[in-house]
Design a protein around this motif. Sequence first.
Motif, PDB file in Angstrom:
ATOM      1  N   LEU A  50       0.819  -1.212   0.000  1.00 25.15           N
ATOM      2  CA  LEU A  50       0.000   0.000   0.000  1.00 25.15           C
ATOM      3  C   LEU A  50       0.858   1.269   0.000  1.00 25.15           C
ATOM      4  CD1 LEU A  50      -3.131   0.757   1.916  1.00 25.15           C
ATOM      5  CD2 LEU A  50      -1.120   1.951   2.687  1.00 25.15           C
ATOM      6  N   LEU A  78       2.870   1.559  -3.292  1.00 23.64           N
ATOM      7  CA  LEU A  78       1.980   2.000  -4.375  1.00 23.64           C
ATOM      8  C   LEU A  78       1.864   3.523  -4.355  1.00 23.64           C
ATOM      9  CD1 LEU A  78      -0.059   0.840  -6.583  1.00 23.64           C
ATOM     10  CD2 LEU A  78      -1.821   1.499  -4.936  1.00 23.64           C
ATOM     11  N   HIS A  94      -8.048  -1.463  -0.352  1.00 24.45           N
ATOM     12  CA  HIS A  94      -6.864  -2.280  -0.661  1.00 24.45           C
ATOM     13  C   HIS A  94      -6.912  -3.676  -0.064  1.00 24.45           C
ATOM     14  CE1 HIS A  94      -4.264   0.934  -2.371  1.00 24.45           C
ATOM     15  NE2 HIS A  94      -4.996   1.704  -1.591  1.00 24.45           N
ATOM     16  N   GLU A 122     -10.300  -8.422   9.099  1.00 29.86           N
ATOM     17  CA  GLU A 122      -9.563  -7.915  10.259  1.00 29.86           C
ATOM     18  C   GLU A 122      -8.766  -6.663   9.924  1.00 29.86           C
ATOM     19  OE1 GLU A 122      -8.785 -10.706   8.615  1.00 29.86           O
ATOM     20  OE2 GLU A 122      -6.685 -11.309   8.892  1.00 29.86           O
ATOM     21  N   HIS A 124       2.512 -12.868   5.904  1.00 31.41           N
ATOM     22  CA  HIS A 124       1.121 -13.030   6.317  1.00 31.41           C
ATOM     23  C   HIS A 124       0.667 -14.411   5.890  1.00 31.41           C
ATOM     24  CE1 HIS A 124      -3.078 -12.396   7.137  1.00 31.41           C
ATOM     25  NE2 HIS A 124      -2.812 -11.207   7.628  1.00 31.41           N
ATOM     26  N   SER A 161      -4.221  -7.157  -4.974  1.00 29.80           N
ATOM     27  CA  SER A 161      -3.567  -7.024  -6.269  1.00 29.80           C
ATOM     28  C   SER A 161      -2.184  -7.669  -6.247  1.00 29.80           C
ATOM     29  CB  SER A 161      -3.429  -5.531  -6.635  1.00 29.80           C
ATOM     30  OG  SER A 161      -2.453  -5.344  -7.638  1.00 29.80           O
TER      31      SER A 161
HETATM   32  C1  26V Z   1      -3.522  -5.019   6.940  1.00 29.55           C
HETATM   33  C2  26V Z   1      -3.590  -5.758   8.102  1.00 29.55           C
HETATM   34  C3  26V Z   1      -3.551  -5.056   9.388  1.00 29.55           C
HETATM   35  C4  26V Z   1      -4.036  -5.901  10.536  1.00 29.55           C
HETATM   36  C5  26V Z   1      -3.501  -7.308  10.474  1.00 29.55           C
HETATM   37  C6  26V Z   1      -3.788  -7.996   9.196  1.00 29.55           C
HETATM   38  C7  26V Z   1      -3.658  -7.140   8.008  1.00 29.55           C
HETATM   39  C8  26V Z   1      -3.641  -7.711   6.766  1.00 29.55           C
HETATM   40  C9  26V Z   1      -3.549  -6.979   5.640  1.00 29.55           C
HETATM   41  C10 26V Z   1      -3.509  -5.628   5.722  1.00 29.55           C
HETATM   42  C11 26V Z   1      -3.427  -4.916   4.444  1.00 29.55           C
HETATM   43  C12 26V Z   1      -3.773  -3.485   4.490  1.00 29.55           C
HETATM   44  C13 26V Z   1      -3.906  -2.907   3.146  1.00 29.55           C
HETATM   45  C14 26V Z   1      -2.796  -3.278   2.208  1.00 29.55           C
HETATM   46  O1  26V Z   1      -1.644  -3.076   2.456  1.00 29.55           O
HETATM   47  N1  26V Z   1      -3.188  -3.794   1.054  1.00 29.55           N
HETATM   48  C15 26V Z   1      -2.280  -4.114  -0.032  1.00 29.55           C
HETATM   49  O2  26V Z   1      -2.375  -3.055  -0.979  1.00 29.55           O
HETATM   50  C16 26V Z   1      -1.552  -3.269  -2.111  1.00 29.55           C
HETATM   51  C17 26V Z   1      -1.656  -2.032  -2.977  1.00 29.55           C
HETATM   52  O3  26V Z   1      -2.946  -1.906  -3.469  1.00 29.55           O
HETATM   53  C18 26V Z   1      -1.981  -4.516  -2.837  1.00 29.55           C
HETATM   54  O4  26V Z   1      -1.133  -4.722  -3.944  1.00 29.55           O
HETATM   55  C19 26V Z   1      -1.936  -5.721  -1.910  1.00 29.55           C
HETATM   56  O5  26V Z   1      -2.469  -6.851  -2.555  1.00 29.55           O
HETATM   57  C20 26V Z   1      -2.736  -5.419  -0.650  1.00 29.55           C
HETATM   58  O6  26V Z   1      -2.574  -6.466   0.305  1.00 29.55           O
END
Ligand code: 26V
Length: 752
Positions: free
Chosen positions: A104, A107, A313, A318, A496, A598
């Motif tokens: 994120l 990006l 995203h 969670e 993860h 993504s």
């Molecule tokens: C956040 C959290 C925080 C609490 C614990 C578990 C957990 C799991 C995932 C996230 C992701 C937060 C949002 C994020 O970083 N998304 C990522 O965004 C990228 C840009 O759009 C994308 O390419 C990734 O697939 C996506 O995981």
Amino acid sequence: MNVKERLTDVLAQRGTTLDTCSNGALCQALLVALRAYQQELKPAQGQKKLYYFSAEFLVGRLLRANLINLGLEEEVEALLKAHGRSLAQVEDCEPEPSLGNGGLGRLAACFLDSIASLGLPGDGVGLNYHYGLFRQDLKSGRQVELPDPWIEDDSWLVDTGISFPVTFRDCTLQAKLMDLEIPGYRNGVCNRLHLFDVEAPAPAPRDGISFDKTDIAGHLTSFLYPDDSDEAGRLLRVYQQYFMVSAGAQLILRELEERGCSLQSLDQHVVIHINDTHPSMVIPELIRLLMERGVDLERAIYLVERTCAYTNHTILAEALEKWPVHYLEQVAPQLLPVIRALDERAKRHCADPAVAIWDSNNLIHMAHMDIHYSSHVNGVAALHTEILKNTELNSFYRLYPEKFNNKTNGITLRRWLMGCNRPLSDLITEAIGPAWKTDAQQLQNLAPLTEDAAFLARLTEVKADRKAALAQWLREKQGLSLAEDAVYDIQIKRLHQYKRQQMNALYAIYKYLEIKAGHLPQRPLVMIWGAKAAPAYTLAKDTIHLLLCLQKLVASDPQVSPWLSIVMVENYNVSAAEMLVPACDISEQISLASKEASGTGNMKLMANGAVTLGTLDGANVEIAELVGRDNIYLFGRSSQEVIDLYQRNAYRSSDYWQRGDIGYLVDFLLSPELLALGDPQCLARLYKDFIAKDYFMALLDLRDYIDTKERCLNDYEDRTAWSKKMLVNIAQSGYFSSDRTIAEYNRDIWHL
Ligand code: 26V
């Protein structure tokens, strides 16, 4: 003054010269010289200006990126060379600003590069974390977290002298505006990344990354949002978010006034992009500020809704932020009447509790507020947007179908090809000319070269050189010695369970046992992981422990080590990625289908000639469409099958464990060999999770994964056929340029 004069000037002021100064001093002097250059450039102009709000901008080192965009890279390289210096060594002295967790944040950084390079008026708004994401040491089989300072006396930060008061319930803090300059690619444009900071930051914690999370005035901007495993950490995160959006909203209103525009025409002159839910409070805050300036509530809501756009995203429940009302009461009670009004208005529109902002448990759903009160909502890859529309956000999609749209992510090839892989970049330019650097679709002109044996041989040679460079780097950094003629199989991303590093670890066990049984591979295999685990994420840390145990087991076994290497890269960050991405043969994109929104590492690796081994998840779906089935290795259940399994609660990992063909790989976690090396508690916890839970279904796809990876390794042995696959991947990667992504945001959402 040209760059040589500027640089010698700076060095002279510091009593040194190009021939005598240290690499560190040269790095700092270059930084100062380039900053002077950048300050003479102008921001892009236009009737309407974008403010890209994000809690993370994982910009990475800036020296080379800025040299490239200013068009000075070759000149400076030649200058340094003439004095017996190397830019690569100099740039290694630059501390990396790790102001993001992963995809994120990276990006957002790629987007700023493309916005400036397309000459669009748009600035970033975020926070000036002093330590960013923790530095990861690997010690005694474990991740140790340490603060990672990046701000030195000479830094890229420009102190603007501007500040805004941000009022919390218990205090008012000044938000100091510090800027990073974002030059466009050779177009005379320089936009800005606005990073707000507290006035009196507390000193770095001495011992690890723990600090007094209740010292808001001192620590608000110390760390990229810290641990949210305790209440003080979560509260600090809300303080950070409100600080960022309140100061950002005040900046917007100030600039609107400076441009002589009326508040009533906000939506004609401003667009606010909300990157995930971390900046969502900008909606009620801006409404509140407009009301303070005499705009009535309904009109303020109308203006703000038309000004804001939101990107989702993740579909992981969670990860969707829901703040307890009492947190907001503690931090910024002035927002609650506005949020209450927004909620009541939304409930009048639709009474379905699934779309409530303020729910019956007194939780505020940030994403829900974004969707009700933004003009556009987008997902980040085609499949992700479809899942949002049809499943996760279906109630909202039925309410506001016109708001939903897809914007498939992209990466800046200026950093992720020209910057990190000059040999490949030069080879491409030699073949098709330089136009691909600003029009990435032209990479498709490489396609006919799949029939050119000499070109394919050079491509293979470049890859071999990058692998040798990576091996050398890992030798220096981690004392490893890796076979250079091996297949380099790489999985680099945050740790993860849904990304399934643990499934890849089971493959490593499979390969180890095969070799022990005398089934030798055709050539050595180097398996590399780079990943940080959230400090409180136990199973992620257990997975790191497992990988480190396997690394030791394999390295100390003379029967296996000539054929297999297991490598956990210490402190995986942007700079490490810049070494790893060019060297990769097999790009591991193995998330459980439907879970990875993504991915962007998949795009970086593809552009550098890696072949994807992956599930049909996130942007892998689009990669597969572009390169065709012959140039990607797909395996595993489809997103629909996975979604059905969750809905029917029908997955039992024990059924898979009991199967003779994979159960033994899980059992190896508790083998005498591993128990002798590792922590029995960690290994038992992982083992139990595999057989009793396995929420992200690693065992479901394991058999197919092993078989597909074996087929992939076998195909690698036809070196010509493989080099064609590499070339098709490079040639088709132009679609994933963030220039394309940003042009689409502008065409469909921003209208700058
Ligand atoms: C956040 C959290 C925080 C609490 C614990 C578990 C957990 C799991 C995932 C996230 C992701 C937060 C949002 C994020 O970083 N998304 C990522 O965004 C990228 C840009 O759009 C994308 O390419 C990734 O697939 C996506 O995981």
